[in-house]
Scaffold this motif. Structure first.
Motif, PDB file in Angstrom:
ATOM      1  N   ARG A  59      13.863  -8.639 -12.456  1.00 46.71           N
ATOM      2  CA  ARG A  59      12.472  -8.888 -12.074  1.00 46.71           C
ATOM      3  C   ARG A  59      11.688  -7.581 -12.070  1.00 46.71           C
ATOM      4  N   GLN A  89       6.624 -21.892 -24.883  1.00 41.88           N
ATOM      5  CA  GLN A  89       7.553 -21.651 -23.775  1.00 41.88           C
ATOM      6  C   GLN A  89       8.182 -22.985 -23.408  1.00 41.88           C
ATOM      7  N   ALA A 134      10.615 -24.582 -20.692  1.00 42.58           N
ATOM      8  CA  ALA A 134      11.395 -24.505 -19.461  1.00 42.58           C
ATOM      9  C   ALA A 134      12.523 -25.525 -19.526  1.00 42.58           C
ATOM     10  N   SER A 160      -0.518 -15.918 -17.898  1.00 41.67           N
ATOM     11  CA  SER A 160      -1.144 -14.863 -17.101  1.00 41.67           C
ATOM     12  C   SER A 160      -1.402 -13.660 -17.992  1.00 41.67           C
ATOM     13  N   THR A 186       8.216  -8.873 -15.497  1.00 41.98           N
ATOM     14  CA  THR A 186       8.744 -10.239 -15.514  1.00 41.98           C
ATOM     15  C   THR A 186       9.000 -10.774 -14.113  1.00 41.98           C
ATOM     16  N   GLN A 187       8.783 -12.079 -13.977  1.00 38.60           N
ATOM     17  CA  GLN A 187       9.019 -12.810 -12.739  1.00 38.60           C
ATOM     18  C   GLN A 187      10.047 -13.894 -13.009  1.00 38.60           C
ATOM     19  N   GLN A 188      10.647 -14.411 -11.949  1.00 41.25           N
ATOM     20  CA  GLN A 188      11.681 -15.434 -12.124  1.00 41.25           C
ATOM     21  C   GLN A 188      11.126 -16.674 -12.821  1.00 41.25           C
ATOM     22  N   GLU A 189       9.872 -16.983 -12.565  1.00 36.80           N
ATOM     23  CA  GLU A 189       9.298 -18.177 -13.199  1.00 36.80           C
ATOM     24  C   GLU A 189       9.091 -18.013 -14.705  1.00 36.80           C
ATOM     25  N   ASP A 190       9.291 -16.798 -15.210  1.00 32.36           N
ATOM     26  CA  ASP A 190       9.193 -16.582 -16.661  1.00 32.36           C
ATOM     27  C   ASP A 190      10.473 -16.999 -17.375  1.00 32.36           C
ATOM     28  N   SER A 191      11.521 -17.280 -16.633  1.00 32.46           N
ATOM     29  CA  SER A 191      12.791 -17.701 -17.240  1.00 32.46           C
ATOM     30  C   SER A 191      12.576 -18.998 -18.013  1.00 32.46           C
ATOM     31  N   ALA A 192      12.891 -18.970 -19.296  1.00 31.18           N
ATOM     32  CA  ALA A 192      12.647 -20.104 -20.181  1.00 31.18           C
ATOM     33  C   ALA A 192      13.164 -19.732 -21.571  1.00 31.18           C
ATOM     34  N   THR A 211      16.274 -14.915 -19.245  1.00 32.17           N
ATOM     35  CA  THR A 211      16.665 -15.142 -17.855  1.00 32.17           C
ATOM     36  C   THR A 211      16.225 -13.939 -17.044  1.00 32.17           C
TER      37      THR A 211
END
Lengths: 115, 112
Positions: free
Chosen positions: A15, A36, A38, A62, A82-88, A113
């Motif tokens: 992160r 993207q 998910a 964003s 990067t943030q965890q919600e970017d995992s895809a 990841t």
């Protein structure tokens, strides 16, 4: 080329790190799309290029997301901090012309990841 | 607003029986519509596309779809399922702009 290629196929980032994802479209294809996907969902549109021009970036979630295609061929999708919600899985697709509704040819994707 | 809805998240059939994967769209004009298939660890592949030339569209691997404007539907069918058909299927709507809308997907399971 034989098809759309993407690299790396897998990327693990901590992160806050920046990442760069590469797409090599089919040679001569005018249009290039980024999506993207998910886990368990359909691909979501991120951005569209016609040659080197980015004509639609309405799907970028964003200002940490940035895409470029400077010479109208290879494209890079960059994600800053990067943030965890970017995992895809990030998918790239190319299309022969700029006409709407043409078949898009997809690459295998890059699985990102973020830990 | 333009949208596409896949009515089933999972469909399970026995090998040799018919397949029906349902898709409805919302649009103020007659759209182009596609079906794509995604096999595990493989890229998305076009199955078939509707572009107003004919309402019944035939695709690869024995799949076909019928565009029904009155029902705003574009359901995907196959007379006889094969084990190799097990995959995720997406109904796709290329909007009038550059944005392409994917449905949420239907995962097809084929039992021996």
């Amino acid at each position: 080329g034989a098809g759309v290629s993407q690299s790396p196929r897998y990327k693990v980032a901590k992160r806050g790190q920046d990442v760069a994802l590469r797409c090599d479209p089919i040679s001569g294809h005018v249009s290039l799309f980024w999506y993207q996907q998910a886990l368990g969902q359909g691909p979501e549109f991120l951005t569209y290029f016609q040659n080197e021009a980015q004509l639609d970036k309405s799907g970028l979630p964003s200002d940490r997301f940035f895409a470029e295609r400077p010479e109208g061929s290879v494209s890079t999708l960059k994600i800053q901090r990067t943030q965890q919600e970017d995992s895809a899985v990030y998918l790239c697709a190319s299309s022969r012309t700029g006409a709407v509704g043409n078949e898009q040819f997809f690459g295998p994707g890059t699985r990102l990841t973020v830990l | 607003a333009q949208s596409v809805t896949q009515l089933d998240s999972h469909v399970s059939v026995s090998e040799g029986t018919p397949v029906l994967l349902r898709c409805n769209y919302s649009s103020s004009y007659s759209p182009s519509l596609f079906w794509y298939v995604q096999h595990p660890n493989k890229g998305l592949q076009l199955l078939l596309k509707y572009t107003s030339a004919a309402t019944l569209v035939k695709g690869i691997n024995g799949f076909e779809a019928e565009f029904k404007k009155s029902e705003t539907s574009f359901h995907l069918t196959k007379p006889s399922a094969h084990m190799s058909d097990a995959a995720e299927y997406f109904c796709v709507f290329p909007t009038g702009g550059f944005k392409t809308i994917f449905g949420a997907g239907t995962r097809l399971f084929v039992k021996a």
